[in-house]
Design a protein around this motif. Sequence first.
Motif, PDB file in Angstrom:
ATOM      1  N   ALA A  40       9.940  11.164  -6.108  1.00  0.00           N
ATOM      2  CA  ALA A  40       8.878  10.162  -6.128  1.00  0.00           C
ATOM      3  C   ALA A  40       9.395   8.898  -5.461  1.00  0.00           C
ATOM      4  CB  ALA A  40       8.462   9.874  -7.570  1.00  0.00           C
ATOM      5  N   VAL A  41       8.613   8.397  -4.512  1.00  0.00           N
ATOM      6  CA  VAL A  41       8.948   7.171  -3.795  1.00  0.00           C
ATOM      7  C   VAL A  41       7.753   6.247  -3.908  1.00  0.00           C
ATOM      8  CG1 VAL A  41       9.555   6.189  -1.558  1.00  0.00           C
ATOM      9  CG2 VAL A  41      10.349   8.477  -2.168  1.00  0.00           C
ATOM     10  N   VAL A  42       7.990   4.996  -4.222  1.00  0.00           N
ATOM     11  CA  VAL A  42       6.903   4.046  -4.403  1.00  0.00           C
ATOM     12  C   VAL A  42       6.999   2.941  -3.369  1.00  0.00           C
ATOM     13  CG1 VAL A  42       5.891   2.358  -5.978  1.00  0.00           C
ATOM     14  CG2 VAL A  42       6.807   4.482  -6.872  1.00  0.00           C
ATOM     15  N   ALA A  43       5.877   2.615  -2.777  1.00  0.00           N
ATOM     16  CA  ALA A  43       5.787   1.452  -1.894  1.00  0.00           C
ATOM     17  C   ALA A  43       4.429   0.824  -2.145  1.00  0.00           C
ATOM     18  CB  ALA A  43       5.914   1.864  -0.440  1.00  0.00           C
ATOM     19  N   MET A  84       0.842  -1.166   0.000  1.00  0.00           N
ATOM     20  CA  MET A  84       0.000   0.000   0.000  1.00  0.00           C
ATOM     21  C   MET A  84       0.894   1.238   0.000  1.00  0.00           C
ATOM     22  SD  MET A  84      -2.824   1.030   2.831  1.00  0.00           S
ATOM     23  CE  MET A  84      -4.231   0.269   2.090  1.00  0.00           C
ATOM     24  N   ALA A  85       0.618   2.148  -0.925  1.00  0.00           N
ATOM     25  CA  ALA A  85       1.451   3.343  -1.059  1.00  0.00           C
ATOM     26  C   ALA A  85       1.437   4.189   0.202  1.00  0.00           C
ATOM     27  CB  ALA A  85       0.973   4.167  -2.251  1.00  0.00           C
ATOM     28  N   ALA A  86       0.328   4.161   0.903  1.00  0.00           N
ATOM     29  CA  ALA A  86       0.236   4.983   2.120  1.00  0.00           C
ATOM     30  C   ALA A  86       1.156   4.476   3.210  1.00  0.00           C
ATOM     31  CB  ALA A  86      -1.195   5.010   2.626  1.00  0.00           C
ATOM     32  N   ALA A  87       1.514   3.210   3.177  1.00  0.00           N
ATOM     33  CA  ALA A  87       2.352   2.647   4.239  1.00  0.00           C
ATOM     34  C   ALA A  87       3.673   3.378   4.354  1.00  0.00           C
ATOM     35  CB  ALA A  87       2.594   1.162   3.991  1.00  0.00           C
ATOM     36  N   LEU A  88       4.311   3.661   3.233  1.00  0.00           N
ATOM     37  CA  LEU A  88       5.581   4.376   3.264  1.00  0.00           C
ATOM     38  C   LEU A  88       5.392   5.807   3.734  1.00  0.00           C
ATOM     39  CD1 LEU A  88       8.587   4.452   2.788  1.00  0.00           C
ATOM     40  CD2 LEU A  88       8.112   5.159   0.458  1.00  0.00           C
ATOM     41  N   ILE A  89       4.353   6.458   3.250  1.00  0.00           N
ATOM     42  CA  ILE A  89       4.108   7.835   3.655  1.00  0.00           C
ATOM     43  C   ILE A  89       3.767   7.887   5.132  1.00  0.00           C
ATOM     44  CG2 ILE A  89       2.594   9.833   3.339  1.00  0.00           C
ATOM     45  CD1 ILE A  89       2.463   9.013   0.371  1.00  0.00           C
ATOM     46  N   GLU A  98       2.694  -3.328 -12.989  1.00  0.00           N
ATOM     47  CA  GLU A  98       3.698  -2.622 -13.774  1.00  0.00           C
ATOM     48  C   GLU A  98       4.189  -1.454 -12.953  1.00  0.00           C
ATOM     49  OE1 GLU A  98       2.508  -1.507 -17.709  1.00  0.00           O
ATOM     50  OE2 GLU A  98       1.194  -3.243 -17.857  1.00  0.00           O
ATOM     51  N   PHE A  99       5.490  -1.144 -13.064  1.00  0.00           N
ATOM     52  CA  PHE A  99       6.067  -0.030 -12.332  1.00  0.00           C
ATOM     53  C   PHE A  99       6.779   0.891 -13.300  1.00  0.00           C
ATOM     54  CE2 PHE A  99       5.655  -3.463  -9.356  1.00  0.00           C
ATOM     55  CZ  PHE A  99       5.160  -2.831  -8.219  1.00  0.00           C
ATOM     56  N   LEU A 100       6.722   2.158 -13.024  1.00  0.00           N
ATOM     57  CA  LEU A 100       7.386   3.159 -13.833  1.00  0.00           C
ATOM     58  C   LEU A 100       8.373   3.896 -12.946  1.00  0.00           C
ATOM     59  CD1 LEU A 100       7.624   5.035 -16.353  1.00  0.00           C
ATOM     60  CD2 LEU A 100       5.776   6.375 -15.346  1.00  0.00           C
ATOM     61  N   LEU A 101       9.623   3.924 -13.341  1.00  0.00           N
ATOM     62  CA  LEU A 101      10.635   4.694 -12.628  1.00  0.00           C
ATOM     63  C   LEU A 101      10.837   5.988 -13.387  1.00  0.00           C
ATOM     64  CD1 LEU A 101      12.841   5.077 -10.517  1.00  0.00           C
ATOM     65  CD2 LEU A 101      14.392   3.840 -12.027  1.00  0.00           C
ATOM     66  N   ALA A 102      10.523   7.101 -12.741  1.00  0.00           N
ATOM     67  CA  ALA A 102      10.657   8.409 -13.381  1.00  0.00           C
ATOM     68  C   ALA A 102      11.798   9.156 -12.735  1.00  0.00           C
ATOM     69  CB  ALA A 102       9.352   9.194 -13.235  1.00  0.00           C
ATOM     70  N   PHE A 127       0.783  12.224  -2.216  1.00  0.00           N
ATOM     71  CA  PHE A 127       0.862  11.002  -3.007  1.00  0.00           C
ATOM     72  C   PHE A 127       0.040  11.142  -4.276  1.00  0.00           C
ATOM     73  CE2 PHE A 127      -3.172  10.144  -1.070  1.00  0.00           C
ATOM     74  CZ  PHE A 127      -3.812   9.222  -1.880  1.00  0.00           C
ATOM     75  N   MET A 128       0.429  10.346  -5.271  1.00  0.00           N
ATOM     76  CA  MET A 128      -0.226  10.375  -6.568  1.00  0.00           C
ATOM     77  C   MET A 128       0.121   9.091  -7.315  1.00  0.00           C
ATOM     78  SD  MET A 128       2.345  13.066  -8.442  1.00  0.00           S
ATOM     79  CE  MET A 128       2.465  14.117  -7.020  1.00  0.00           C
ATOM     80  N   GLY A 129      -0.521   8.887  -8.419  1.00  0.00           N
ATOM     81  CA  GLY A 129      -0.236   7.726  -9.251  1.00  0.00           C
ATOM     82  C   GLY A 129       1.021   7.921 -10.080  1.00  0.00           C
ATOM     83  N   ASP A 130       1.343   6.901 -10.873  1.00  0.00           N
ATOM     84  CA  ASP A 130       2.588   6.915 -11.629  1.00  0.00           C
ATOM     85  C   ASP A 130       2.625   7.971 -12.726  1.00  0.00           C
ATOM     86  OD1 ASP A 130       0.730   5.568 -13.192  1.00  0.00           O
ATOM     87  OD2 ASP A 130       2.030   3.881 -13.640  1.00  0.00           O
ATOM     88  N   LEU A 131       1.526   8.207 -13.433  1.00  0.00           N
ATOM     89  CA  LEU A 131       1.546   9.189 -14.519  1.00  0.00           C
ATOM     90  C   LEU A 131       1.757  10.609 -13.989  1.00  0.00           C
ATOM     91  CD1 LEU A 131       1.441   9.837 -17.485  1.00  0.00           C
ATOM     92  CD2 LEU A 131      -1.052   9.883 -17.330  1.00  0.00           C
ATOM     93  N   PRO A 132       1.004  11.064 -12.967  1.00  0.00           N
ATOM     94  CA  PRO A 132       1.295  12.401 -12.434  1.00  0.00           C
ATOM     95  C   PRO A 132       2.722  12.519 -11.877  1.00  0.00           C
ATOM     96  CG  PRO A 132      -0.863  11.697 -11.713  1.00  0.00           C
ATOM     97  CD  PRO A 132      -0.208  10.505 -12.358  1.00  0.00           C
ATOM     98  N   ALA A 133       3.248  11.438 -11.282  1.00  0.00           N
ATOM     99  CA  ALA A 133       4.626  11.474 -10.775  1.00  0.00           C
ATOM    100  C   ALA A 133       5.609  11.643 -11.922  1.00  0.00           C
ATOM    101  CB  ALA A 133       4.935  10.203  -9.983  1.00  0.00           C
ATOM    102  N   ALA A 134       5.390  10.920 -13.013  1.00  0.00           N
ATOM    103  CA  ALA A 134       6.262  11.044 -14.182  1.00  0.00           C
ATOM    104  C   ALA A 134       6.172  12.456 -14.768  1.00  0.00           C
ATOM    105  CB  ALA A 134       5.890  10.008 -15.242  1.00  0.00           C
ATOM    106  N   LEU A 135       4.965  13.020 -14.792  1.00  0.00           N
ATOM    107  CA  LEU A 135       4.800  14.377 -15.309  1.00  0.00           C
ATOM    108  C   LEU A 135       5.488  15.396 -14.404  1.00  0.00           C
ATOM    109  CD1 LEU A 135       1.088  14.209 -16.512  1.00  0.00           C
ATOM    110  CD2 LEU A 135       3.158  14.219 -17.923  1.00  0.00           C
ATOM    111  N   ALA A 136       5.502  15.159 -13.092  1.00  0.00           N
ATOM    112  CA  ALA A 136       6.205  16.061 -12.174  1.00  0.00           C
ATOM    113  C   ALA A 136       7.685  16.095 -12.502  1.00  0.00           C
ATOM    114  CB  ALA A 136       5.986  15.624 -10.723  1.00  0.00           C
TER     115      ALA A 136
END
Length: 128
Positions: A104-107, A1-6, A115-119, A86-95
Amino acid sequence: MAAALIVSSIVALGGSRAVASPTTTTTFKFPSGTVLNVGDQEQFLETALQDSGALKGAHYKVNFVEFDSGPLVNAGFAAHQIDVGFMGDLPAALAVQSGLPVKAVVAMLPIGASEFLLAKPASRRSRS
């Protein structure tokens, strides 16, 4: 869950804490009146942090700023309204593509195929 890291990152900020890395240790001491502005969507982080009790005893105030989407979280970062969000992968890539000074940190704990995107900023190379 992405919130876990945050959630764990915000909880780790409470009070004076020693943060260790392989080579150094740093102690954080928050000044009185410190406010952490958290970009949230659909009260996702606020609910998790309040219901878990993770903010009890924190030596700072958390101000939740509600956004309707990831691109609006980016706008919050650009306007210096929020410190973390927090946000999804596309807004993170656009940032990253836009040059916003965010990390951007993903958990995740995915169920099934994912699928994962590293931006990250591209190095400047001459193109032929």
